[in-house]
Design a protein around this motif. Structure first.
Motif, mmCIF file in Angstrom:
data_model
loop_
_atom_site.group_PDB
_atom_site.id
_atom_site.type_symbol
_atom_site.label_atom_id
_atom_site.label_comp_id
_atom_site.label_asym_id
_atom_site.label_seq_id
_atom_site.Cartn_x
_atom_site.Cartn_y
_atom_site.Cartn_z
ATOM 1 N N PHE A 1 0.829 -1.201 0.000
ATOM 2 C CA PHE A 1 0.000 0.000 0.000
ATOM 3 C C PHE A 1 0.867 1.255 0.000
ATOM 4 O O PHE A 1 0.610 2.202 -0.755
ATOM 5 N N ILE A 2 1.890 1.276 0.838
ATOM 6 C CA ILE A 2 2.782 2.433 0.903
ATOM 7 C C ILE A 2 3.506 2.625 -0.426
ATOM 8 O O ILE A 2 3.589 3.737 -0.946
ATOM 9 N N ARG A 3 4.003 1.549 -0.997
ATOM 10 C CA ARG A 3 4.724 1.629 -2.266
ATOM 11 C C ARG A 3 3.807 2.135 -3.390
ATOM 12 O O ARG A 3 4.176 3.011 -4.160
ATOM 13 N N GLU A 4 2.591 1.592 -3.467
ATOM 14 C CA GLU A 4 1.655 1.955 -4.534
ATOM 15 C C GLU A 4 1.124 3.379 -4.397
ATOM 16 O O GLU A 4 0.733 3.985 -5.400
ATOM 17 N N ASN A 5 1.089 3.908 -3.190
ATOM 18 C CA ASN A 5 0.492 5.223 -2.937
ATOM 19 C C ASN A 5 1.487 6.218 -2.361
ATOM 20 O O ASN A 5 1.082 7.240 -1.798
ATOM 21 N N ARG A 6 2.749 5.942 -2.510
ATOM 22 C CA ARG A 6 3.806 6.745 -1.889
ATOM 23 C C ARG A 6 3.684 8.236 -2.190
ATOM 24 O O ARG A 6 3.701 9.061 -1.282
ATOM 25 N N ASP A 7 3.515 8.580 -3.452
ATOM 26 C CA ASP A 7 3.483 9.999 -3.817
ATOM 27 C C ASP A 7 2.322 10.731 -3.158
ATOM 28 O O ASP A 7 2.505 11.821 -2.613
ATOM 29 N N SER A 8 1.138 10.146 -3.212
ATOM 30 C CA SER A 8 -0.017 10.819 -2.604
ATOM 31 C C SER A 8 0.102 10.863 -1.082
ATOM 32 O O SER A 8 -0.337 11.831 -0.452
ATOM 33 N N LEU A 9 0.707 9.835 -0.475
ATOM 34 C CA LEU A 9 0.916 9.849 0.977
ATOM 35 C C LEU A 9 1.896 10.954 1.382
ATOM 36 O O LEU A 9 1.692 11.644 2.384
ATOM 37 N N ILE A 10 2.936 11.131 0.584
ATOM 38 C CA ILE A 10 3.908 12.194 0.865
ATOM 39 C C ILE A 10 3.239 13.555 0.711
ATOM 40 O O ILE A 10 3.376 14.436 1.567
ATOM 41 N N GLN A 11 2.475 13.741 -0.366
ATOM 42 C CA GLN A 11 1.794 15.015 -0.600
ATOM 43 C C GLN A 11 0.787 15.323 0.503
ATOM 44 O O GLN A 11 0.564 16.485 0.829
ATOM 45 N N ALA A 12 0.187 14.290 1.082
ATOM 46 C CA ALA A 12 -0.789 14.483 2.164
ATOM 47 C C ALA A 12 -0.115 14.741 3.506
ATOM 48 O O ALA A 12 -0.803 14.971 4.501
ATOM 49 N N GLY A 13 1.217 14.697 3.544
ATOM 50 C CA GLY A 13 1.925 14.887 4.809
ATOM 51 C C GLY A 13 1.826 13.674 5.712
ATOM 52 O O GLY A 13 2.005 13.777 6.922
ATOM 53 N N ALA A 14 1.529 12.509 5.123
ATOM 54 C CA ALA A 14 1.302 11.284 5.892
ATOM 55 C C ALA A 14 2.493 10.342 5.902
ATOM 56 O O ALA A 14 2.492 9.364 6.646
ATOM 57 N N TRP B 1 10.894 4.582 6.133
ATOM 58 C CA TRP B 1 9.605 5.260 6.024
ATOM 59 C C TRP B 1 8.922 5.308 7.387
ATOM 60 O O TRP B 1 8.941 4.333 8.132
ATOM 61 N N HIS B 2 8.340 6.461 7.673
ATOM 62 C CA HIS B 2 7.579 6.681 8.900
ATOM 63 C C HIS B 2 6.227 7.286 8.531
ATOM 64 O O HIS B 2 6.122 8.048 7.578
ATOM 65 N N LEU B 3 5.222 6.924 9.290
ATOM 66 C CA LEU B 3 3.877 7.434 9.086
ATOM 67 C C LEU B 3 3.624 8.584 10.038
ATOM 68 O O LEU B 3 4.144 8.592 11.156
ATOM 69 N N VAL B 4 2.836 9.536 9.610
ATOM 70 C CA VAL B 4 2.404 10.637 10.457
ATOM 71 C C VAL B 4 0.904 10.465 10.655
ATOM 72 O O VAL B 4 0.141 10.431 9.691
ATOM 73 N N ARG B 5 0.521 10.284 11.896
ATOM 74 C CA ARG B 5 -0.898 10.076 12.198
ATOM 75 C C ARG B 5 -1.450 11.291 12.906
ATOM 76 O O ARG B 5 -0.741 11.883 13.698
ATOM 77 N N PRO B 6 -2.630 11.720 12.599
ATOM 78 C CA PRO B 6 -3.706 11.041 11.888
ATOM 79 C C PRO B 6 -3.721 11.264 10.374
ATOM 80 O O PRO B 6 -4.609 10.765 9.687
ATOM 81 N N GLU B 7 -2.751 11.987 9.827
ATOM 82 C CA GLU B 7 -2.734 12.231 8.385
ATOM 83 C C GLU B 7 -2.711 10.928 7.593
ATOM 84 O O GLU B 7 -3.358 10.813 6.549
ATOM 85 N N PHE B 8 -1.975 9.932 8.094
ATOM 86 C CA PHE B 8 -1.923 8.645 7.395
ATOM 87 C C PHE B 8 -3.306 8.002 7.372
ATOM 88 O O PHE B 8 -3.757 7.519 6.331
ATOM 89 N N ASP B 9 -3.990 8.019 8.500
ATOM 90 C CA ASP B 9 -5.338 7.444 8.581
ATOM 91 C C ASP B 9 -6.259 8.114 7.564
ATOM 92 O O ASP B 9 -6.981 7.439 6.815
ATOM 93 N N ASP B 10 -6.219 9.451 7.524
ATOM 94 C CA ASP B 10 -7.058 10.196 6.585
ATOM 95 C C ASP B 10 -6.710 9.848 5.141
ATOM 96 O O ASP B 10 -7.600 9.671 4.303
ATOM 97 N N ALA B 11 -5.429 9.751 4.841
ATOM 98 C CA ALA B 11 -4.987 9.452 3.477
ATOM 99 C C ALA B 11 -5.393 8.036 3.056
ATOM 100 O O ALA B 11 -5.779 7.813 1.910
ATOM 101 N N VAL B 12 -5.315 7.080 3.973
ATOM 102 C CA VAL B 12 -5.733 5.706 3.662
ATOM 103 C C VAL B 12 -7.220 5.679 3.341
ATOM 104 O O VAL B 12 -7.642 5.108 2.330
ATOM 105 N N ILE B 13 -8.023 6.312 4.177
ATOM 106 C CA ILE B 13 -9.471 6.328 3.948
ATOM 107 C C ILE B 13 -9.794 7.016 2.627
ATOM 108 O O ILE B 13 -10.591 6.522 1.829
ATOM 109 N N ARG B 14 -9.160 8.147 2.357
ATOM 110 C CA ARG B 14 -9.407 8.876 1.108
ATOM 111 C C ARG B 14 -9.010 8.023 -0.104
ATOM 112 O O ARG B 14 -9.765 7.916 -1.072
#
Length: 81
Positions: free
Chosen positions: A35-48, A56-69
């Protein structure tokens, strides 16, 4: 996009996978990695997603929001046009 300023919001992706939320949504470590590999660019742009010391490190709750979106957007592709 609102960026978290708390370092406590930053979590290694492997540690996230050990959490209840991580295991519930991504049953295998490889599914989270994919999931991280396939969505890396959008996760980075979301600040997640951040890269710290080559990991790689996740920023929460931005990661949660980005996964749901992301999952919501993918689900919408199944609706008839």
């Amino acid at each position: 996009m609102q960026i978290q300023n708390s370092l406590s919001a930053v979590e290694n992706w492997r540690e996230f996978h050990k959490s209840t939320d991580g295991k519930r949504l991504f049953p295998g470590l490889e599914s989270l990695r994919w999931f991280i590999r396939e969505n890396r660019d959008s996760l980075i742009q979301a600040g997640a997603l951040l890269k710290i010391r080559g990991q790689w490190h996740l920023v929460r709750p931005e990661f949660d929001d980005a996964v749901i979106r992301t999952l919501r957007e993918k689900a919408l592709t199944y609706l008839p046009h």
